[in-house]
Design a protein around this motif. Structure first.
Motif, PDB file in Angstrom:
ATOM      1  N   PHE A  41       0.843  -1.206   0.000  1.00  0.00           N
ATOM      2  CA  PHE A  41       0.000   0.000   0.000  1.00  0.00           C
ATOM      3  C   PHE A  41       0.873   1.249   0.000  1.00  0.00           C
ATOM      4  CE2 PHE A  41      -1.315   3.440   2.818  1.00  0.00           C
ATOM      5  CZ  PHE A  41      -2.400   3.955   2.122  1.00  0.00           C
ATOM      6  N   LEU A  54      -3.917  11.872 -14.271  1.00  0.00           N
ATOM      7  CA  LEU A  54      -4.828  11.700 -13.140  1.00  0.00           C
ATOM      8  C   LEU A  54      -5.478  10.313 -13.200  1.00  0.00           C
ATOM      9  CD1 LEU A  54      -5.850  13.239 -10.752  1.00  0.00           C
ATOM     10  CD2 LEU A  54      -7.491  14.418 -12.214  1.00  0.00           C
ATOM     11  N   LYS A  57      -3.083   7.845 -11.893  1.00  0.00           N
ATOM     12  CA  LYS A  57      -2.967   8.027 -10.443  1.00  0.00           C
ATOM     13  C   LYS A  57      -4.115   7.316  -9.726  1.00  0.00           C
ATOM     14  CE  LYS A  57      -1.562  12.000  -9.006  1.00  0.00           C
ATOM     15  NZ  LYS A  57      -0.926  13.010  -8.157  1.00  0.00           N
ATOM     16  N   VAL A  58      -5.311   7.500 -10.251  1.00  0.00           N
ATOM     17  CA  VAL A  58      -6.477   6.847  -9.635  1.00  0.00           C
ATOM     18  C   VAL A  58      -6.355   5.328  -9.742  1.00  0.00           C
ATOM     19  CG1 VAL A  58      -8.977   6.519  -9.815  1.00  0.00           C
ATOM     20  CG2 VAL A  58      -8.021   8.824  -9.903  1.00  0.00           C
ATOM     21  N   ALA A  61      -4.043   4.229  -7.112  1.00  0.00           N
ATOM     22  CA  ALA A  61      -4.677   4.393  -5.798  1.00  0.00           C
ATOM     23  C   ALA A  61      -5.662   3.257  -5.528  1.00  0.00           C
ATOM     24  CB  ALA A  61      -5.381   5.754  -5.720  1.00  0.00           C
ATOM     25  N   VAL A  62      -6.370   2.829  -6.571  1.00  0.00           N
ATOM     26  CA  VAL A  62      -7.314   1.712  -6.419  1.00  0.00           C
ATOM     27  C   VAL A  62      -6.548   0.428  -6.079  1.00  0.00           C
ATOM     28  CG1 VAL A  62      -8.935   0.230  -7.676  1.00  0.00           C
ATOM     29  CG2 VAL A  62      -9.115   2.716  -7.878  1.00  0.00           C
ATOM     30  N   ALA A  64      -3.649   0.311  -4.578  1.00  0.00           N
ATOM     31  CA  ALA A  64      -3.137   0.484  -3.212  1.00  0.00           C
ATOM     32  C   ALA A  64      -4.219   0.192  -2.183  1.00  0.00           C
ATOM     33  CB  ALA A  64      -2.601   1.913  -3.030  1.00  0.00           C
ATOM     34  N   SER A  65      -5.436   0.650  -2.446  1.00  0.00           N
ATOM     35  CA  SER A  65      -6.462   0.476  -1.420  1.00  0.00           C
ATOM     36  C   SER A  65      -6.978  -0.958  -1.368  1.00  0.00           C
ATOM     37  CB  SER A  65      -7.589   1.493  -1.571  1.00  0.00           C
ATOM     38  OG  SER A  65      -8.148   1.400  -2.836  1.00  0.00           O
ATOM     39  N   ALA A  66      -6.837  -1.710  -2.468  1.00  0.00           N
ATOM     40  CA  ALA A  66      -7.190  -3.131  -2.415  1.00  0.00           C
ATOM     41  C   ALA A  66      -6.285  -3.855  -1.406  1.00  0.00           C
ATOM     42  CB  ALA A  66      -7.060  -3.765  -3.798  1.00  0.00           C
ATOM     43  N   VAL A  68      -5.111  -2.621   1.298  1.00  0.00           N
ATOM     44  CA  VAL A  68      -5.548  -2.281   2.651  1.00  0.00           C
ATOM     45  C   VAL A  68      -6.755  -3.129   3.065  1.00  0.00           C
ATOM     46  CG1 VAL A  68      -6.383  -0.443   4.156  1.00  0.00           C
ATOM     47  CG2 VAL A  68      -4.649   0.048   2.441  1.00  0.00           C
TER      48      VAL A  68
ATOM     49  N   TYR B  35     -11.860  14.913  -6.997  1.00  0.00           N
ATOM     50  CA  TYR B  35     -10.456  15.324  -6.911  1.00  0.00           C
ATOM     51  C   TYR B  35     -10.054  15.573  -5.457  1.00  0.00           C
ATOM     52  CZ  TYR B  35      -5.887  17.012  -7.785  1.00  0.00           C
ATOM     53  OH  TYR B  35      -4.518  17.122  -7.748  1.00  0.00           O
ATOM     54  N   ILE B  38      -9.319  12.088  -4.056  1.00  0.00           N
ATOM     55  CA  ILE B  38      -8.069  11.457  -4.485  1.00  0.00           C
ATOM     56  C   ILE B  38      -6.875  12.185  -3.845  1.00  0.00           C
ATOM     57  CG2 ILE B  38      -7.784  12.668  -6.731  1.00  0.00           C
ATOM     58  CD1 ILE B  38      -7.043   8.975  -6.127  1.00  0.00           C
ATOM     59  N   SER B  65      -7.860   4.539   2.077  1.00  0.00           N
ATOM     60  CA  SER B  65      -8.468   3.705   1.038  1.00  0.00           C
ATOM     61  C   SER B  65      -9.980   3.896   0.966  1.00  0.00           C
ATOM     62  CB  SER B  65      -8.072   2.239   1.184  1.00  0.00           C
ATOM     63  OG  SER B  65      -8.412   1.765   2.443  1.00  0.00           O
ATOM     64  N   VAL B  68     -10.585   6.342  -1.704  1.00  0.00           N
ATOM     65  CA  VAL B  68     -10.465   5.804  -3.063  1.00  0.00           C
ATOM     66  C   VAL B  68     -11.763   5.109  -3.500  1.00  0.00           C
ATOM     67  CG1 VAL B  68      -9.185   4.227  -4.551  1.00  0.00           C
ATOM     68  CG2 VAL B  68      -7.974   5.555  -2.828  1.00  0.00           C
ATOM     69  N   VAL B  71     -13.956   7.722  -4.772  1.00  0.00           N
ATOM     70  CA  VAL B  71     -13.539   8.223  -6.085  1.00  0.00           C
ATOM     71  C   VAL B  71     -14.085   7.300  -7.180  1.00  0.00           C
ATOM     72  CG1 VAL B  71     -11.568   8.655  -7.606  1.00  0.00           C
ATOM     73  CG2 VAL B  71     -11.464   9.347  -5.202  1.00  0.00           C
ATOM     74  N   VAL B  72     -14.005   5.994  -6.931  1.00  0.00           N
ATOM     75  CA  VAL B  72     -14.474   5.031  -7.922  1.00  0.00           C
ATOM     76  C   VAL B  72     -15.971   5.205  -8.179  1.00  0.00           C
ATOM     77  CG1 VAL B  72     -14.837   2.559  -8.338  1.00  0.00           C
ATOM     78  CG2 VAL B  72     -12.640   3.370  -7.471  1.00  0.00           C
TER      79      VAL B  72
END
Lengths: 237, 237
Positions: A41, A54, A57-58, A61-62, A64-66, A68, B35, B38, B65, B68, B71-72
């Motif tokens: 993460f 961007l 980046k998202v 981030a997705v 990374a959060s999986a 967690v 934004y 994120i 997370s 995130v 954001v999704v």
């Protein structure tokens, strides 16, 4: 009878967990996976800064959060087993941190390859070990390691980059070999340090394990899958 | 008839979205929230490095997370509306990035207070705006902004720190005021730049909005809730 090749029973209070060596091994295993995921993460979040857009980046981030979400499930399971989850992670910090220090990506593409190859390698290795576990622990680990959803993104981005500039492929192929080398070297360090964990693979009086020939075959399988992942990315092994 | 105070219909293809001004405002709103989230992910992931323990690090990673996941969902909704989600976020990068540059936490506690106060302020503000939206958009925004699960952790940690050293309270109270000031200053910048968004609050020919007195009352509510959050943390406003 259960589906487990070792015939270990399913319940935490059952035969398997009555063996303190087995319980210690499972706590170690969940601890190292959890610490690996929380580190992943952190590294993915760090790599997200290098994202060229961007959207990229998202996507990172997705991913990374999986990681967690998995940490949370592993923490819960450790608590169910009566273990302190953070004490369980502690012994693996040095090896995992060293892996990341020695494999800090120098750019966005190296970060993507690391996420793909490193995650894949960890997944394969833990899956091999999971075959020796009680069904409940095994299912948790297999679920925690499932991250196929993100692969497409990485494969696309790396292949696009190689298409644009073929020299990128040579550099990233070397990078993939370095990742494999570092992972093996840190895994050896962990195996040498953690008796319970390595005896899970070696087996015990009442529990089947791998002999040297079987261990050799396992490493062959890990190497073959690593080569396959490199090929998926369009990289020579 | 719907529950919305503005009487706007629920369907994306309905009366509300037939008005290009309304659609533009919703796209702006979802874009700025996405934004903001994120960026919050990035900052929380960065602050997690300052965590004094592995447990604290995991707690912050879980908060990061959650952003995130939101954001999704916002990205999906923007796509449903036929908008490019990343183009929708783009106009808000300068203001949100400036907010974070001017409020970089110097330590772990400042990071926690920022997460709590900043998130709370954003949530209150978007909730006020959501009252003027069609039901479907409003529900999405309210769900995206719900993060009460994490509050307990921050409140506990900040209160413990103040108990250990009372001077910490004075410093963090000043910090909270600075966060509020920066947030208002960047919100003004956004309002000045984005006509569609500000006309959502001001209303239109066929849509009720806030007059100056109502705007004043809204700012009073935001300020009161900010003061309440500071009090929850054990900080003087």
């Amino acid at each position: 009878m259960t589906e487990s090749p070792s015939g270990i029973e399913q319940q935490p209070g059952g035969v398997a967990f009555a063996d303190p060596g087995y319980r210690a091994a499972v706590v170690d295993l969940l601890g190292v996976i959890a610490y690996g995921e929380i580190s992943a993460f952190e590294r993915l979040a760090e790599d997200a800064k290098l994202a060229p857009s961007l959207e990229d980046k998202v996507a990172l981030a997705v991913m990374a959060s999986a990681e967690v979400g998995n940490v949370v499930r592993l923490r819960e399971r450790l608590e169910q087993l009566g273990a302190d989850p953070f004490a369980a992670m502690q012994p693996f910090r040095a090896a995992v941190d060293a892996f990341h220090e020695h494999t800090a990506p120098s750019d966005w593409l190296e970060g993507l390859v690391k996420a793909y190859v490193g995650d894949g390698l960890a997944r394969d290795f833990y899956r091999e070990i999971a075959a020796f576990l009680d069904v409940e622990t095994r299912d948790l680990i297999l679920a925690a390691l499932d991250s196929t959803a993100h692969s497409t993104f990485v494969v696309e981005r790396v292949r696009q980059a190689i298409e644009r500039d073929h020299r990128v492929g040579g550099r990233l192929a070397l990078w993939g070999r370095r990742l494999m080398g570092e992972a093996l070297s840190q895994a050896q360090r962990v195996a040498a340090d953690r008796d319970a964990l390595s005896s899970l693979l070696a087996g015990g009086v009442d529990r089947p394990g791998m002999d040297l020939a079987a261990l050799g075959r396992m490493f062959n399988r890990l190497t073959e899958r690593h080569a396959q992942r490199m090929a998926d990315l369009g990289l020579a092994h």
